[in-house]
Design a protein around this motif. Sequence first.
Motif, PDB file in Angstrom:
ATOM      1  N   ALA A  21     -31.968  13.090   2.478  1.00 58.66           N
ATOM      2  CA  ALA A  21     -30.900  12.170   2.896  1.00 58.66           C
ATOM      3  C   ALA A  21     -31.505  10.909   3.530  1.00 58.66           C
ATOM      4  O   ALA A  21     -31.033   9.794   3.303  1.00 58.66           O
ATOM      5  CB  ALA A  21     -29.958  12.869   3.874  1.00 58.66           C
ATOM      6  N   GLU A  22     -32.567  11.118   4.295  1.00 57.63           N
ATOM      7  CA  GLU A  22     -33.212   9.967   4.949  1.00 57.63           C
ATOM      8  C   GLU A  22     -33.801   9.014   3.902  1.00 57.63           C
ATOM      9  O   GLU A  22     -33.672   7.798   4.004  1.00 57.63           O
ATOM     10  CB  GLU A  22     -34.298  10.482   5.894  1.00 57.63           C
ATOM     11  N   LYS A  23     -34.402   9.609   2.874  1.00 57.31           N
ATOM     12  CA  LYS A  23     -34.963   8.775   1.788  1.00 57.31           C
ATOM     13  C   LYS A  23     -33.855   7.972   1.106  1.00 57.31           C
ATOM     14  O   LYS A  23     -34.006   6.782   0.843  1.00 57.31           O
ATOM     15  CB  LYS A  23     -35.605   9.699   0.737  1.00 57.31           C
ATOM     16  N   LEU A  24     -32.739   8.624   0.831  1.00 60.81           N
ATOM     17  CA  LEU A  24     -31.617   7.935   0.180  1.00 60.81           C
ATOM     18  C   LEU A  24     -31.098   6.806   1.062  1.00 60.81           C
ATOM     19  O   LEU A  24     -30.851   5.694   0.597  1.00 60.81           O
ATOM     20  CB  LEU A  24     -30.491   8.929  -0.114  1.00 60.81           C
ATOM     21  N   ARG A  25     -30.951   7.095   2.353  1.00 56.70           N
ATOM     22  CA  ARG A  25     -30.460   6.055   3.280  1.00 56.70           C
ATOM     23  C   ARG A  25     -31.415   4.865   3.306  1.00 56.70           C
ATOM     24  O   ARG A  25     -30.988   3.716   3.411  1.00 56.70           O
ATOM     25  CB  ARG A  25     -30.306   6.639   4.684  1.00 56.70           C
ATOM     26  N   GLY A  26     -32.710   5.166   3.191  1.00 54.64           N
ATOM     27  CA  GLY A  26     -33.722   4.101   3.146  1.00 54.64           C
ATOM     28  C   GLY A  26     -33.503   3.191   1.949  1.00 54.64           C
ATOM     29  O   GLY A  26     -33.893   2.008   1.969  1.00 54.64           O
ATOM     30  N   ARG A  27     -32.885   3.727   0.905  1.00 60.39           N
ATOM     31  CA  ARG A  27     -32.592   2.911  -0.303  1.00 60.39           C
ATOM     32  C   ARG A  27     -31.171   2.347  -0.250  1.00 60.39           C
ATOM     33  O   ARG A  27     -30.664   1.840  -1.244  1.00 60.39           O
ATOM     34  CB  ARG A  27     -32.723   3.789  -1.551  1.00 60.39           C
ATOM     35  N   GLY A  28     -30.495   2.523   0.898  1.00 63.94           N
ATOM     36  CA  GLY A  28     -29.141   1.988   1.039  1.00 63.94           C
ATOM     37  C   GLY A  28     -28.050   2.896   0.500  1.00 63.94           C
ATOM     38  O   GLY A  28     -26.910   2.464   0.334  1.00 63.94           O
ATOM     39  N   VAL A  29     -28.406   4.151   0.209  1.00 66.81           N
ATOM     40  CA  VAL A  29     -27.397   5.094  -0.308  1.00 66.81           C
ATOM     41  C   VAL A  29     -27.101   6.127   0.777  1.00 66.81           C
ATOM     42  O   VAL A  29     -28.014   6.828   1.234  1.00 66.81           O
ATOM     43  CB  VAL A  29     -27.923   5.838  -1.569  1.00 66.81           C
TER      44      VAL A  29
END
Length: 280
Positions: A21-29
């Motif tokens: 989830a953290e990785k996705l948030r890092g991409r704005g998702v």
Amino acid sequence: MSDIDGRAVAKHLREEVAAAAEKLRGRGVVPALAVVVPTDDEGTAWYVRSIAKAARKEGLECRVEQLQDPGRDEIVAKLQELSADPAVHGVICQTPLPEGVTLAEVGGHIDPYKDIDGANPHSLGRLAAGLRTWAPATSAAVLELLRREGAPLEGARAVVVGRSTVVGKPAALLLLAESATVTVCHSRTEDLASVCREADILVAAVGRPRMIGPDHVKPGATVIDVGTNPTEDGGLVGDVDYERVAAVAGRLTPVPGGVGPVTTALLLKHTVEAAELQNT
Ligand code: NAP
């Protein structure tokens, strides 16, 4: 006998979810799950709150859509609306449903790419065909627990008691995909105990408190108890008579603390997988 610790498996899974989830948030998702709740039921409300709390803790958004006395069309419309919403990645339709409405029917309106709890019959068809899909989270939890325990599956005799579309059937298909030799039992099965005693892996998904006793269990077998039956004092018991079966089984899941927490963790895992898939 050793306990199979569902909470430990869930903790591990949720760490993986939080990292994804953290990785996705890092991409704005922002990975987001939507839960449609068609009935006003205390047990369901508690369960949905626990999913929402777990989701938010691991960095997902969770939208709970409580409907008031809806008919079939209103449930379908809500599932279609959420399926079309680009900010939502996973959609669940919570049971129980109003009288006369089936999950197989309304679940068919969840976009297969957002069907993270395998409610669309399309997903069950893909599972049967050996294609990539999300199995209903509870059935997937059975397999997750067996794999993480290192229980041998290939060639093992597996017996699943219960043939519902949400638990028994998909659990049987998942075991078959692992090359277990699978028997599915139900309310018309004759001499249930002797069929169950053949099992190296016994999965109980019946909804009858403590129905599976020591006579149903081969010594040393691995027993997964899916049952969650409310007790009068507000607790939960499984379909397996835990104390008496513990004297015979090799490994056994407790209730609570077995399948339940892994099911919740897998709903989150499937949602981040869906978010990844929709944003590649
Ligand atoms: P369900 O739809 O009511 O299905 C129950 C199955 O058990 C049916 O296939 C039924 O056979 C069979 N059955 C009933 N009485 C039986 C008997 N005496 N002998 C053999 N088989 C019998 O229930 P479900 O939705 O699959 O749920 C099963 C249990 O899992 C429930 O306790 C539920 O609360 C629990 N559950 C737990 C989770 C979790 O996350 N831990 C999630 C979902 C469900 P017929 O088909 O012949 O009627």
